[in-house]
Design a protein around this motif. Structure first.
Motif, PDB file in Angstrom:
ATOM      1  N   GLY A  77     -40.168  24.369  36.012  1.00  0.00           N
ATOM      2  CA  GLY A  77     -41.415  23.643  35.603  1.00  0.00           C
ATOM      3  C   GLY A  77     -41.237  22.278  35.978  1.00  0.00           C
ATOM      4  N   VAL A  78     -41.940  21.227  35.635  1.00  0.00           N
ATOM      5  CA  VAL A  78     -41.827  19.929  36.187  1.00  0.00           C
ATOM      6  C   VAL A  78     -40.680  19.297  35.445  1.00  0.00           C
ATOM      7  N   VAL A  79     -39.762  18.649  36.416  1.00  0.00           N
ATOM      8  CA  VAL A  79     -38.659  17.941  36.003  1.00  0.00           C
ATOM      9  C   VAL A  79     -38.456  16.289  36.290  1.00  0.00           C
ATOM     10  N   PHE A  80     -39.537  15.984  36.866  1.00  0.00           N
ATOM     11  CA  PHE A  80     -39.872  14.665  37.209  1.00  0.00           C
ATOM     12  C   PHE A  80     -41.256  14.520  37.611  1.00  0.00           C
ATOM     13  N   ALA A  81     -41.878  13.458  36.850  1.00  0.00           N
ATOM     14  CA  ALA A  81     -43.227  13.197  37.212  1.00  0.00           C
ATOM     15  C   ALA A  81     -43.624  11.672  36.697  1.00  0.00           C
ATOM     16  N   GLN A  82     -44.466  11.219  37.624  1.00  0.00           N
ATOM     17  CA  GLN A  82     -45.143   9.728  37.170  1.00  0.00           C
ATOM     18  C   GLN A  82     -46.471   9.765  36.671  1.00  0.00           C
ATOM     19  N   SER A  83     -46.666   8.897  35.721  1.00  0.00           N
ATOM     20  CA  SER A  83     -47.809   8.743  34.911  1.00  0.00           C
ATOM     21  C   SER A  83     -48.936   8.007  35.894  1.00  0.00           C
ATOM     22  N   THR A  84     -50.368   8.208  35.443  1.00  0.00           N
ATOM     23  CA  THR A  84     -51.299   7.412  36.497  1.00  0.00           C
ATOM     24  C   THR A  84     -50.983   6.030  36.503  1.00  0.00           C
ATOM     25  N   ALA A  85     -50.083   5.476  35.494  1.00  0.00           N
ATOM     26  CA  ALA A  85     -49.978   3.966  35.641  1.00  0.00           C
ATOM     27  C   ALA A  85     -48.668   3.709  36.604  1.00  0.00           C
ATOM     28  N   GLY A  86     -47.952   4.832  37.111  1.00  0.00           N
ATOM     29  CA  GLY A  86     -46.937   4.960  37.962  1.00  0.00           C
ATOM     30  C   GLY A  86     -45.538   4.600  37.331  1.00  0.00           C
ATOM     31  N   ASN A  87     -45.587   5.004  36.165  1.00  0.00           N
ATOM     32  CA  ASN A  87     -44.359   5.008  35.297  1.00  0.00           C
ATOM     33  C   ASN A  87     -43.744   6.458  35.127  1.00  0.00           C
ATOM     34  N   THR A  88     -42.316   6.511  35.046  1.00  0.00           N
ATOM     35  CA  THR A  88     -41.548   7.656  35.155  1.00  0.00           C
ATOM     36  C   THR A  88     -41.634   8.323  33.549  1.00  0.00           C
ATOM     37  N   MET A  89     -42.471   9.494  33.553  1.00  0.00           N
ATOM     38  CA  MET A  89     -42.439   9.966  32.205  1.00  0.00           C
ATOM     39  C   MET A  89     -41.395  10.961  31.639  1.00  0.00           C
ATOM     40  N   ILE A  90     -41.457  11.093  30.218  1.00  0.00           N
ATOM     41  CA  ILE A  90     -40.382  11.926  29.751  1.00  0.00           C
ATOM     42  C   ILE A  90     -41.132  13.138  28.987  1.00  0.00           C
ATOM     43  N   PRO A  91     -40.339  14.150  29.077  1.00  0.00           N
ATOM     44  CA  PRO A  91     -40.995  15.440  28.318  1.00  0.00           C
ATOM     45  C   PRO A  91     -41.054  15.333  26.826  1.00  0.00           C
ATOM     46  N   ILE A  92     -42.088  15.554  25.983  1.00  0.00           N
ATOM     47  CA  ILE A  92     -42.114  15.454  24.589  1.00  0.00           C
ATOM     48  C   ILE A  92     -42.297  17.007  24.059  1.00  0.00           C
ATOM     49  N   SER A  93     -42.879  18.036  24.870  1.00  0.00           N
ATOM     50  CA  SER A  93     -42.725  19.295  24.652  1.00  0.00           C
ATOM     51  C   SER A  93     -42.880  19.916  25.783  1.00  0.00           C
ATOM     52  N   TRP A  94     -42.953  21.433  25.750  1.00  0.00           N
ATOM     53  CA  TRP A  94     -42.956  22.200  26.876  1.00  0.00           C
ATOM     54  C   TRP A  94     -44.517  22.155  27.594  1.00  0.00           C
ATOM     55  N   GLU A  95     -45.148  21.385  27.050  1.00  0.00           N
ATOM     56  CA  GLU A  95     -46.568  21.356  27.876  1.00  0.00           C
ATOM     57  C   GLU A  95     -47.212  19.642  28.060  1.00  0.00           C
ATOM     58  N   GLU A  96     -46.377  18.769  27.488  1.00  0.00           N
ATOM     59  CA  GLU A  96     -46.915  17.481  27.452  1.00  0.00           C
ATOM     60  C   GLU A  96     -45.638  16.660  27.852  1.00  0.00           C
ATOM     61  N   MET A  97     -45.864  15.537  28.713  1.00  0.00           N
ATOM     62  CA  MET A  97     -45.063  14.401  29.122  1.00  0.00           C
ATOM     63  C   MET A  97     -45.642  13.065  28.788  1.00  0.00           C
ATOM     64  N   GLN A  98     -44.941  11.908  28.493  1.00  0.00           N
ATOM     65  CA  GLN A  98     -45.297  10.866  27.743  1.00  0.00           C
ATOM     66  C   GLN A  98     -44.882   9.700  28.823  1.00  0.00           C
ATOM     67  N   ASP A  99     -45.833   8.639  29.089  1.00  0.00           N
ATOM     68  CA  ASP A  99     -45.382   7.473  29.598  1.00  0.00           C
ATOM     69  C   ASP A  99     -44.752   6.694  28.471  1.00  0.00           C
ATOM     70  N   PRO A 100     -43.673   6.326  28.616  1.00  0.00           N
ATOM     71  CA  PRO A 100     -42.830   5.380  27.652  1.00  0.00           C
ATOM     72  C   PRO A 100     -43.478   4.226  27.439  1.00  0.00           C
ATOM     73  N   LYS A 101     -43.974   3.492  28.296  1.00  0.00           N
ATOM     74  CA  LYS A 101     -44.499   2.341  28.405  1.00  0.00           C
ATOM     75  C   LYS A 101     -45.991   2.178  28.071  1.00  0.00           C
ATOM     76  N   THR A 102     -47.009   2.995  28.307  1.00  0.00           N
ATOM     77  CA  THR A 102     -48.166   2.954  27.772  1.00  0.00           C
ATOM     78  C   THR A 102     -48.389   3.665  26.748  1.00  0.00           C
ATOM     79  N   ARG A 103     -47.613   4.890  26.481  1.00  0.00           N
ATOM     80  CA  ARG A 103     -47.455   5.783  25.469  1.00  0.00           C
ATOM     81  C   ARG A 103     -48.517   6.859  25.583  1.00  0.00           C
ATOM     82  N   ASP A 104     -49.373   6.771  26.741  1.00  0.00           N
ATOM     83  CA  ASP A 104     -50.176   7.868  27.426  1.00  0.00           C
ATOM     84  C   ASP A 104     -49.617   9.370  27.519  1.00  0.00           C
TER      85      ASP A 104
END
Length: 202
Positions: A165-192
């Motif tokens: 699956g996805v191992v690296f992704a950037q949010s719509t704000a351009g920040n590197t996201m971290i996985p928080i579940s098997w189907e969601e990733m979160q922007d650690p700065k905007t919390r989106d």
């Protein structure tokens, strides 16, 4: 040349800008150094970097190690059925995602191979409810398995296994996201939170 070396993919964090000088194949964002190309991460120690300077040149600021990414073409990897690959999503439609295969196992490809992840090959269960837009986005780096050979140089890939699956992704704000579940990733700065089919974190 001496120093640490490891294979990295675009967007991989290499270190802090306050600890290293950014060299070729890298870029700096928000005080962090990232890889801009696929290749080998190399850290040139301070002693090696200092040797390039003239002996009569002095500075009150200690020299920092140089980190850069060197593209390696010595090995040539070709995907095969059953191969685990690392690829980048280049475009999508509701039925499939087109990807560029960059690595086979731990070996970089000399050139990108084309691949396709069909919507029915994203998850092993509840296939009828899978939506492509909630699984990948263009620019995502995905770990997948080659399941069959397509036409010419295109390969069919699957991410049905937990480790794929996805191992690296950037949010719509351009920040590197971290996985928080098997189907969601979160922007650690905007919390989106954004939907993705995430690879299992080891």
């Amino acid at each position: 040349m001496s120093g640490e070396s490891v294979i990295v993919t675009p967007g991989r964090r290499l270190g802090l800008a306050e600890e290293y000088d950014a060299g070729s194949g890298t870029y700096v964002r928000n005080g962090l150094i990232y890889a801009s190309i696929l290749g080998t991460k190399i850290i040139q120690p301070t002693a090696d970097a200092a040797a390039e300077e003239t002996s009569d040149k002095t500075s009150d600021t200690p020299a920092k190690p140089l980190v850069f990414v060197e593209r390696k073409n010595a090995k040539f990897a070709i995907p095969a059925i059953g191969s685990e690959v690392l690829c980048k999503v280049v475009r999508m439609n509701p039925r499939a995602a087109s990807v560029a295969i960059m690595m086979v196992g731990s070996v970089p490809c000399q050139e990108d191979f084309l691949g396709t992840v069909r919507v029915q090959d994203i998850r092993a269960t509840e296939k009828d409810s899978v939506q492509m837009i909630n699984s990948f986005r263009p620019g995502d780096i995905v770990r997948a398995e080659v399941i069959s050979l397509g036409d010419q140089r295109s390969y069919y890939l699957a991410t049905t296994k937990n480790e794929h699956g996805v191992v690296f992704a950037q949010s719509t704000a351009g920040n590197t996201m971290i996985p928080i579940s098997w189907e969601e990733m979160q922007d650690p700065k905007t919390r989106d939170i954004e939907k993705r089919k995430c690879a299992k974190v080891f």
